[in-house]
Design an enzyme around this catalytic site. Sequence first.
Site, PDB file in Angstrom:
ATOM      1  N   HIS A 157      -9.378   0.824   5.239  1.00  0.00           N
ATOM      2  CA  HIS A 157      -8.099   1.120   5.884  1.00  0.00           C
ATOM      3  C   HIS A 157      -8.295   2.098   7.044  1.00  0.00           C
ATOM      4  O   HIS A 157      -9.146   2.991   6.975  1.00  0.00           O
ATOM      5  CB  HIS A 157      -7.103   1.690   4.868  1.00  0.00           C
ATOM      6  CG  HIS A 157      -5.694   1.694   5.354  1.00  0.00           C
ATOM      7  ND1 HIS A 157      -5.202   2.666   6.203  1.00  0.00           N
ATOM      8  CD2 HIS A 157      -4.663   0.832   5.135  1.00  0.00           C
ATOM      9  CE1 HIS A 157      -3.938   2.405   6.477  1.00  0.00           C
ATOM     10  NE2 HIS A 157      -3.583   1.299   5.838  1.00  0.00           N
TER      11      HIS A 157
ATOM     12  N   GLY B 158       3.218  -1.406   4.171  1.00  0.00           N
ATOM     13  CA  GLY B 158       3.198   0.030   3.964  1.00  0.00           C
ATOM     14  C   GLY B 158       4.545   0.560   3.524  1.00  0.00           C
ATOM     15  O   GLY B 158       4.961   0.415   2.381  1.00  0.00           O
ATOM     16  N   GLY B 159       5.282   1.176   4.464  1.00  0.00           N
ATOM     17  CA  GLY B 159       6.527   1.856   4.135  1.00  0.00           C
ATOM     18  C   GLY B 159       7.546   0.999   3.413  1.00  0.00           C
ATOM     19  O   GLY B 159       8.224   1.467   2.490  1.00  0.00           O
TER      20      GLY B 159
ATOM     21  N   SER C 256       3.801  -2.537  10.101  1.00  0.00           N
ATOM     22  CA  SER C 256       5.267  -2.495  10.177  1.00  0.00           C
ATOM     23  C   SER C 256       5.912  -3.818   9.776  1.00  0.00           C
ATOM     24  O   SER C 256       6.849  -4.293  10.424  1.00  0.00           O
ATOM     25  CB  SER C 256       5.711  -2.075  11.585  1.00  0.00           C
ATOM     26  OG  SER C 256       5.257  -0.765  11.892  1.00  0.00           O
TER      27      SER C 256
ATOM     28  N   GLY D 208       2.859   2.025  10.813  1.00  0.00           N
ATOM     29  CA  GLY D 208       3.758   3.168  10.669  1.00  0.00           C
ATOM     30  C   GLY D 208       4.483   3.559  11.939  1.00  0.00           C
ATOM     31  O   GLY D 208       5.136   4.604  11.988  1.00  0.00           O
TER      32      GLY D 208
ATOM     33  N   ASN E 278       0.863  -1.179   0.000  1.00  0.00           N
ATOM     34  CA  ASN E 278       0.000   0.000   0.000  1.00  0.00           C
ATOM     35  C   ASN E 278       0.902   1.232   0.000  1.00  0.00           C
ATOM     36  O   ASN E 278       1.484   1.586   1.023  1.00  0.00           O
ATOM     37  CB  ASN E 278      -0.909  -0.009   1.234  1.00  0.00           C
ATOM     38  CG  ASN E 278      -1.818   1.208   1.288  1.00  0.00           C
ATOM     39  OD1 ASN E 278      -1.975   1.935   0.307  1.00  0.00           O
ATOM     40  ND2 ASN E 278      -2.427   1.423   2.442  1.00  0.00           N
ATOM     41  N   TRP E 279       1.012   1.866  -1.156  1.00  0.00           N
ATOM     42  CA  TRP E 279       1.913   3.014  -1.289  1.00  0.00           C
ATOM     43  C   TRP E 279       1.351   4.268  -0.633  1.00  0.00           C
ATOM     44  O   TRP E 279       2.087   5.233  -0.425  1.00  0.00           O
ATOM     45  CB  TRP E 279       2.159   3.302  -2.768  1.00  0.00           C
ATOM     46  CG  TRP E 279       2.934   2.263  -3.505  1.00  0.00           C
ATOM     47  CD1 TRP E 279       3.389   1.053  -3.026  1.00  0.00           C
ATOM     48  CD2 TRP E 279       3.342   2.314  -4.880  1.00  0.00           C
ATOM     49  NE1 TRP E 279       4.044   0.356  -4.001  1.00  0.00           N
ATOM     50  CE2 TRP E 279       4.033   1.112  -5.167  1.00  0.00           C
ATOM     51  CE3 TRP E 279       3.173   3.244  -5.887  1.00  0.00           C
ATOM     52  CZ2 TRP E 279       4.564   0.825  -6.411  1.00  0.00           C
ATOM     53  CZ3 TRP E 279       3.703   2.971  -7.141  1.00  0.00           C
ATOM     54  CH2 TRP E 279       4.395   1.780  -7.405  1.00  0.00           C
ATOM     55  N   LYS E 280       0.052   4.286  -0.347  1.00  0.00           N
ATOM     56  CA  LYS E 280      -0.610   5.463   0.220  1.00  0.00           C
ATOM     57  C   LYS E 280      -0.362   6.675  -0.697  1.00  0.00           C
ATOM     58  O   LYS E 280      -0.338   6.512  -1.916  1.00  0.00           O
ATOM     59  CB  LYS E 280      -0.150   5.687   1.658  1.00  0.00           C
ATOM     60  CG  LYS E 280      -0.325   4.415   2.510  1.00  0.00           C
ATOM     61  CD  LYS E 280      -0.020   4.611   3.963  1.00  0.00           C
ATOM     62  CE  LYS E 280      -0.182   3.300   4.706  1.00  0.00           C
ATOM     63  NZ  LYS E 280       0.027   3.440   6.156  1.00  0.00           N
TER      64      LYS E 280
ATOM     65  N   GLU F 286      -6.718   4.605   7.995  1.00  0.00           N
ATOM     66  CA  GLU F 286      -6.569   6.023   7.642  1.00  0.00           C
ATOM     67  C   GLU F 286      -7.845   6.569   7.010  1.00  0.00           C
ATOM     68  O   GLU F 286      -8.219   7.725   7.253  1.00  0.00           O
ATOM     69  CB  GLU F 286      -5.362   6.196   6.713  1.00  0.00           C
ATOM     70  CG  GLU F 286      -4.052   5.932   7.427  1.00  0.00           C
ATOM     71  CD  GLU F 286      -2.900   5.588   6.507  1.00  0.00           C
ATOM     72  OE1 GLU F 286      -1.812   5.300   7.027  1.00  0.00           O
ATOM     73  OE2 GLU F 286      -3.090   5.584   5.263  1.00  0.00           O
TER      74      GLU F 286
ATOM     75  N   GLU G  15      -4.903  -5.352  10.505  1.00  0.00           N
ATOM     76  CA  GLU G  15      -3.907  -4.314  10.755  1.00  0.00           C
ATOM     77  C   GLU G  15      -4.119  -3.708  12.142  1.00  0.00           C
ATOM     78  O   GLU G  15      -4.991  -2.840  12.305  1.00  0.00           O
ATOM     79  CB  GLU G  15      -4.027  -3.202   9.712  1.00  0.00           C
ATOM     80  CG  GLU G  15      -3.674  -3.624   8.308  1.00  0.00           C
ATOM     81  CD  GLU G  15      -3.458  -2.412   7.415  1.00  0.00           C
ATOM     82  OE1 GLU G  15      -2.371  -2.303   6.836  1.00  0.00           O
ATOM     83  OE2 GLU G  15      -4.353  -1.564   7.323  1.00  0.00           O
TER      84      GLU G  15
END
Length: 253
Positions: free
Chosen positions: A95, A234-235, A213, A173, A9-11, A97, A167
């Site tokens: 998600h 994610g990251g 993470s 994150g 997920n590049w967001k 967010e 999640e």
Amino acid sequence: MSRTMVAGNWKMNTTPTQGTALVKEVMNKVPNPPTKVVFGVPAIQLLAVQKLVSGHANYAVAAQNMHQEEKGAYTGETSAEMLVDAGIEYVILGHSERRDYDGEDDELINRKIIRALEAGLKPIYCCGEKLDIREANNQEVVVGKQIEQAFSSLSPEQVAQIVIAYEPVWAIGTGVTASKEQAQGMHDYIRRMIANQFGSEVAKGMTILYGGSVKPDNAEELFAEPDVDGGLVGGASLDAENFAAIIRAIKPA
């Protein structure tokens, strides 16, 4: 059929130029991945990335969101039908967010899931608890309610098309990762819940991802757990070397 998957997920990260380069680098590093690999990219990049992965059986693209209506005066939105026509296979829904920043609740997410399935998209449904819920040991109650509401009125055949991504919000994150025991415990609970509501065959075939993470140094032990079928990353998905290492951490069935 393997139920494993690694989704990135590049967001709201990468320009179209950067995103194209990232996909090419990942595919060069892992030309024949041992699992389904999904790139969850910003809307502006969907067409370009889909063109890159087209024809590769184990690479696919996910939208990061979609609107619950078929069409209409919804400026700035994207419909499920638009995504399907563009060749997109998956859509990330629910998600944390989107819940926190855009006020999405499971009633709305249920409408989006139904719309996605009707159009032929496969939802990647996100659920998970915040830190205070985990500390009070109420994570199963909260996650169970999220899934129950989001899957309301769905048939077993529809649920079988959904990927669940657990999640824990406290691990997204933050650099903090659920232990392999915590991840397995929640994934086992989710699978048992699906079995009770939609049947054991649906539960056995369902892909349940861990997100929070995920990194190269913890992916292998997380993915070794019997009910952890991969990760929503994610990251680490923004770095080709890291994402490639996470993909390789999946052991073929």
